[in-house]
Motif scaffolding. Structure first.
Motif, PDB file in Angstrom:
ATOM      1  N   VAL A 156       6.749 -32.606 -38.597  1.00  0.00           N
ATOM      2  CA  VAL A 156       6.584 -33.361 -37.355  1.00  0.00           C
ATOM      3  C   VAL A 156       7.959 -33.842 -36.895  1.00  0.00           C
ATOM      4  O   VAL A 156       8.722 -34.407 -37.680  1.00  0.00           O
ATOM      5  CB  VAL A 156       5.647 -34.578 -37.547  1.00  0.00           C
ATOM      6  CG1 VAL A 156       5.544 -35.388 -36.264  1.00  0.00           C
ATOM      7  CG2 VAL A 156       4.271 -34.135 -38.019  1.00  0.00           C
ATOM      8  N   LEU A 157       8.266 -33.577 -35.624  1.00  0.00           N
ATOM      9  CA  LEU A 157       9.491 -34.082 -35.010  1.00  0.00           C
ATOM     10  C   LEU A 157       9.090 -35.166 -34.009  1.00  0.00           C
ATOM     11  O   LEU A 157       8.327 -34.900 -33.079  1.00  0.00           O
ATOM     12  CB  LEU A 157      10.235 -32.977 -34.263  1.00  0.00           C
ATOM     13  CG  LEU A 157      10.988 -31.948 -35.087  1.00  0.00           C
ATOM     14  CD1 LEU A 157      11.597 -30.882 -34.175  1.00  0.00           C
ATOM     15  CD2 LEU A 157      12.074 -32.613 -35.909  1.00  0.00           C
ATOM     16  N   ALA A 158       9.597 -36.371 -34.207  1.00  0.00           N
ATOM     17  CA  ALA A 158       9.306 -37.472 -33.291  1.00  0.00           C
ATOM     18  C   ALA A 158      10.277 -37.406 -32.116  1.00  0.00           C
ATOM     19  O   ALA A 158      11.492 -37.347 -32.312  1.00  0.00           O
ATOM     20  CB  ALA A 158       9.419 -38.800 -34.019  1.00  0.00           C
ATOM     21  N   LYS A 159       9.734 -37.401 -30.901  1.00  0.00           N
ATOM     22  CA  LYS A 159      10.562 -37.424 -29.699  1.00  0.00           C
ATOM     23  C   LYS A 159      11.029 -38.857 -29.443  1.00  0.00           C
ATOM     24  O   LYS A 159      10.260 -39.783 -29.671  1.00  0.00           O
ATOM     25  CB  LYS A 159       9.764 -36.942 -28.492  1.00  0.00           C
ATOM     26  CG  LYS A 159       9.388 -35.484 -28.524  1.00  0.00           C
ATOM     27  CD  LYS A 159       8.582 -35.168 -27.276  1.00  0.00           C
ATOM     28  CE  LYS A 159       8.189 -33.727 -27.189  1.00  0.00           C
ATOM     29  NZ  LYS A 159       7.394 -33.478 -25.983  1.00  0.00           N
ATOM     30  N   PRO A 160      12.216 -39.043 -28.974  1.00  0.00           N
ATOM     31  CA  PRO A 160      13.207 -37.991 -28.734  1.00  0.00           C
ATOM     32  C   PRO A 160      13.912 -37.614 -30.037  1.00  0.00           C
ATOM     33  O   PRO A 160      14.237 -38.474 -30.842  1.00  0.00           O
ATOM     34  CB  PRO A 160      14.193 -38.644 -27.768  1.00  0.00           C
ATOM     35  CG  PRO A 160      14.115 -40.103 -28.092  1.00  0.00           C
ATOM     36  CD  PRO A 160      12.704 -40.354 -28.551  1.00  0.00           C
ATOM     37  N   PHE A 161      14.097 -36.344 -30.238  1.00  0.00           N
ATOM     38  CA  PHE A 161      14.837 -35.865 -31.410  1.00  0.00           C
ATOM     39  C   PHE A 161      16.127 -35.233 -30.920  1.00  0.00           C
ATOM     40  O   PHE A 161      16.220 -34.803 -29.777  1.00  0.00           O
ATOM     41  CB  PHE A 161      14.015 -34.873 -32.240  1.00  0.00           C
ATOM     42  CG  PHE A 161      13.419 -33.747 -31.442  1.00  0.00           C
ATOM     43  CD1 PHE A 161      14.155 -32.623 -31.117  1.00  0.00           C
ATOM     44  CD2 PHE A 161      12.098 -33.813 -31.020  1.00  0.00           C
ATOM     45  CE1 PHE A 161      13.606 -31.586 -30.384  1.00  0.00           C
ATOM     46  CE2 PHE A 161      11.530 -32.779 -30.291  1.00  0.00           C
ATOM     47  CZ  PHE A 161      12.283 -31.666 -29.968  1.00  0.00           C
ATOM     48  N   ASP A 162      17.123 -35.195 -31.793  1.00  0.00           N
ATOM     49  CA  ASP A 162      18.362 -34.552 -31.372  1.00  0.00           C
ATOM     50  C   ASP A 162      18.315 -33.072 -31.750  1.00  0.00           C
ATOM     51  O   ASP A 162      17.465 -32.633 -32.517  1.00  0.00           O
ATOM     52  CB  ASP A 162      19.605 -35.278 -31.907  1.00  0.00           C
ATOM     53  CG  ASP A 162      19.732 -35.248 -33.420  1.00  0.00           C
ATOM     54  OD1 ASP A 162      19.431 -34.215 -34.041  1.00  0.00           O
ATOM     55  OD2 ASP A 162      20.163 -36.269 -33.988  1.00  0.00           O
ATOM     56  N   LEU A 163      19.227 -32.330 -31.185  1.00  0.00           N
ATOM     57  CA  LEU A 163      19.216 -30.881 -31.376  1.00  0.00           C
ATOM     58  C   LEU A 163      19.503 -30.487 -32.818  1.00  0.00           C
ATOM     59  O   LEU A 163      19.022 -29.455 -33.282  1.00  0.00           O
ATOM     60  CB  LEU A 163      20.190 -30.211 -30.411  1.00  0.00           C
ATOM     61  CG  LEU A 163      19.826 -30.411 -28.932  1.00  0.00           C
ATOM     62  CD1 LEU A 163      20.873 -29.766 -28.040  1.00  0.00           C
ATOM     63  CD2 LEU A 163      18.436 -29.875 -28.632  1.00  0.00           C
ATOM     64  N   ASP A 164      20.249 -31.306 -33.544  1.00  0.00           N
ATOM     65  CA  ASP A 164      20.483 -31.030 -34.966  1.00  0.00           C
ATOM     66  C   ASP A 164      19.171 -31.106 -35.750  1.00  0.00           C
ATOM     67  O   ASP A 164      18.923 -30.284 -36.635  1.00  0.00           O
ATOM     68  CB  ASP A 164      21.495 -32.010 -35.562  1.00  0.00           C
ATOM     69  CG  ASP A 164      22.909 -31.749 -35.073  1.00  0.00           C
ATOM     70  OD1 ASP A 164      23.201 -30.603 -34.667  1.00  0.00           O
ATOM     71  OD2 ASP A 164      23.728 -32.685 -35.095  1.00  0.00           O
TER      72      ASP A 164
END
Length: 118
Positions: free
Chosen positions: A99-107
């Protein structure tokens, strides 16, 4: 890697797609759960990047389609959500790989995708 990106915010979708293409991935971008489900019926993907809330409904509908249509060879799903960090007790986290929580960075995005590169 062949990646299906389901994200209804076009600016975010374009940015994610560009980063992934620049890293050598083949990306098919859609803006709805219905489009994602239709593509999953006809094509195989190595990874699915999926927004939890799409304009036409819950992204978990796409996860359910993957589970039934793809069987054991189903692609891992990276769930992207603006709800913040989903806890381990949230049943949605058990059905996805990451799971990626927004906002996430491109890295963070690149690390999540690279975790599934064969």
């Amino acid at each position: 890697m062949k990646i299906l990106l389901a994200e209804d915010e076009r600016t975010i979708s374009r940015l994610i797609r560009q980063v992934l293409v620049n890293n050598g991935h083949e990306v098919t971008a859609v803006t709805s759960a219905a489009e994602a489900v239709a593509l999953l019926e006809s094509e195989r993907f190595d990874l699915v990047l999926l927004d939890l809330h799409l304009a036409d409904g819950d992204g978990m509908r796409v996860v359910a389609a993957i589970e039934t249509q793809q069987g054991e060879g189903r692609p891992p799903v990276v769930l992207m959500t603006g709800e913040g960090v989903l806890g381990a007790d949230d049943p949605r986290t058990r059905r996805v790989a990451t799971v990626l929580a927004k906002p996430f960075d491109l890295d963070e995005l690149e690390r999540a995708v690279n975790a599934f590169v064969a």
